[in-house]
Motif scaffolding. Structure first.
Motif, short mmCIF file in Angstrom:
data_model
loop_
_atom_site.label_atom_id
_atom_site.label_comp_id
_atom_site.label_asym_id
_atom_site.label_seq_id
_atom_site.Cartn_x
_atom_site.Cartn_y
_atom_site.Cartn_z
N ALA A 23 0.81 -1.23 0.00
CA ALA A 23 0.00 0.00 0.00
C ALA A 23 0.84 1.27 0.00
O ALA A 23 0.30 2.36 -0.13
N VAL A 24 2.16 1.12 0.16
CA VAL A 24 3.05 2.27 0.19
C VAL A 24 4.21 2.04 -0.76
O VAL A 24 4.57 0.90 -1.07
N MET A 25 4.78 3.16 -1.22
CA MET A 25 5.99 3.06 -2.02
C MET A 25 6.90 4.21 -1.64
O MET A 25 6.47 5.21 -1.06
N VAL A 26 8.17 4.03 -1.94
CA VAL A 26 9.18 5.04 -1.65
C VAL A 26 9.95 5.28 -2.94
O VAL A 26 10.20 4.36 -3.71
N THR A 27 10.27 6.56 -3.19
CA THR A 27 11.01 6.94 -4.38
C THR A 27 12.25 7.73 -3.99
O THR A 27 12.29 8.38 -2.95
N GLY A 28 13.25 7.68 -4.86
CA GLY A 28 14.45 8.47 -4.68
C GLY A 28 14.74 9.22 -5.96
O GLY A 28 14.48 8.71 -7.06
N GLY A 29 15.26 10.45 -5.84
CA GLY A 29 15.43 11.25 -7.03
C GLY A 29 16.71 12.05 -7.12
O GLY A 29 17.50 12.11 -6.18
N GLU A 30 16.86 12.67 -8.28
CA GLU A 30 17.99 13.56 -8.55
C GLU A 30 17.99 14.75 -7.60
O GLU A 30 19.03 15.38 -7.39
N ASP A 31 16.83 15.07 -7.03
CA ASP A 31 16.72 16.21 -6.10
C ASP A 31 17.25 15.90 -4.70
O ASP A 31 17.09 16.68 -3.78
N LYS A 32 17.84 14.70 -4.54
CA LYS A 32 18.47 14.26 -3.28
C LYS A 32 17.46 13.93 -2.20
O LYS A 32 17.80 13.81 -1.04
N ASN A 35 11.05 10.20 -1.03
CA ASN A 35 9.64 10.49 -0.79
C ASN A 35 8.86 9.20 -0.60
O ASN A 35 9.10 8.22 -1.29
N MET A 36 7.92 9.23 0.35
CA MET A 36 7.06 8.07 0.61
C MET A 36 5.64 8.41 0.21
O MET A 36 5.17 9.53 0.45
N TRP A 37 4.96 7.45 -0.38
CA TRP A 37 3.63 7.64 -0.96
C TRP A 37 2.68 6.54 -0.52
O TRP A 37 3.09 5.40 -0.36
N ALA A 38 1.42 6.88 -0.35
CA ALA A 38 0.35 5.89 -0.23
C ALA A 38 -0.09 5.62 -1.67
O ALA A 38 -0.43 6.56 -2.40
N ILE A 39 0.00 4.38 -2.10
CA ILE A 39 -0.33 4.05 -3.48
C ILE A 39 -1.77 4.47 -3.78
O ILE A 39 -2.68 4.20 -3.02
N GLY A 40 -1.92 5.19 -4.89
CA GLY A 40 -3.22 5.70 -5.29
C GLY A 40 -3.47 7.13 -4.89
O GLY A 40 -4.45 7.74 -5.32
N LYS A 41 -2.59 7.69 -4.09
CA LYS A 41 -2.72 9.09 -3.66
C LYS A 41 -1.71 9.95 -4.42
O LYS A 41 -0.58 9.53 -4.64
N PRO A 42 -2.09 11.17 -4.79
CA PRO A 42 -1.22 11.99 -5.64
C PRO A 42 -0.11 12.76 -4.91
O PRO A 42 0.78 13.29 -5.54
N ASN A 43 -0.15 12.81 -3.59
CA ASN A 43 0.84 13.60 -2.85
C ASN A 43 1.65 12.73 -1.91
O ASN A 43 1.13 11.78 -1.31
N ALA A 44 2.93 13.08 -1.76
CA ALA A 44 3.80 12.34 -0.85
C ALA A 44 3.29 12.49 0.58
O ALA A 44 2.84 13.56 0.98
N ILE A 45 3.37 11.42 1.35
CA ILE A 45 2.98 11.48 2.76
C ILE A 45 4.18 11.79 3.66
O ILE A 45 4.02 12.11 4.82
N LEU A 46 5.39 11.69 3.06
CA LEU A 46 6.61 11.95 3.82
C LEU A 46 7.71 12.29 2.83
O LEU A 46 7.83 11.65 1.78
N SER A 47 8.52 13.28 3.15
CA SER A 47 9.67 13.64 2.33
C SER A 47 10.88 13.71 3.25
O SER A 47 10.88 14.45 4.23
N LEU A 48 11.90 12.93 2.92
CA LEU A 48 13.10 12.84 3.75
C LEU A 48 14.27 13.50 3.03
O LEU A 48 14.54 13.19 1.87
N THR A 49 14.94 14.42 3.70
CA THR A 49 16.08 15.11 3.11
C THR A 49 17.32 14.87 3.96
O THR A 49 17.21 14.58 5.15
#
Length: 97
Positions: A23-32, A35-49
């Motif tokens: 039900a959740v996914m995590v992404t990593g990006g060039e922006d360093k 981000n964690m997401w609830a699958i099916g929702k358009p906004n991140a539920i958590l952003s880690l820097t």
């Protein structure tokens, strides 16, 4: 139709779906960022820097309580999701060892 949304300020380098709940996914990006997401929702539920270079790999632990993220600099960070903070940083990983 697949859902499309903006995940990062630049390219997304990696993605991992939580195996426990699927039900959740995590992404990593060039922006360093991680981000964690609830699958099916358009906004991140958590952003880690905290990474100093692009995030190239991410994964959940089995309980989906922690995330490990690896960056281009060779740094690994273990994040506690509930606390949204780094538990441990490991350095010294290099691609040309």
């Amino acid at each position: 139709k697949l859902q499309e949304f903006v995940a990062h300020a630049g390219p997304v380098n990696c993605l991992s779906i939580g195996r426990k709940s699927s039900a959740v996914m995590v992404t990593g990006g060039e922006d360093k960022k991680v981000n964690m997401w609830a699958i099916g929702k358009p906004n991140a539920i958590l952003s880690l820097t905290g990474h100093q270079s692009p995030v190239e790999c991410v994964t959940f632990d089995r309980a989906e309580e922690n995330v490990v993220a690896g960056a281009a600099s060779g740094t690994l960070k273990l994040w506690d999701i509930e606390e949204a903070k780094v538990v441990r940083t490991l350095t010294g990983h290099r691609s040309n060892c």
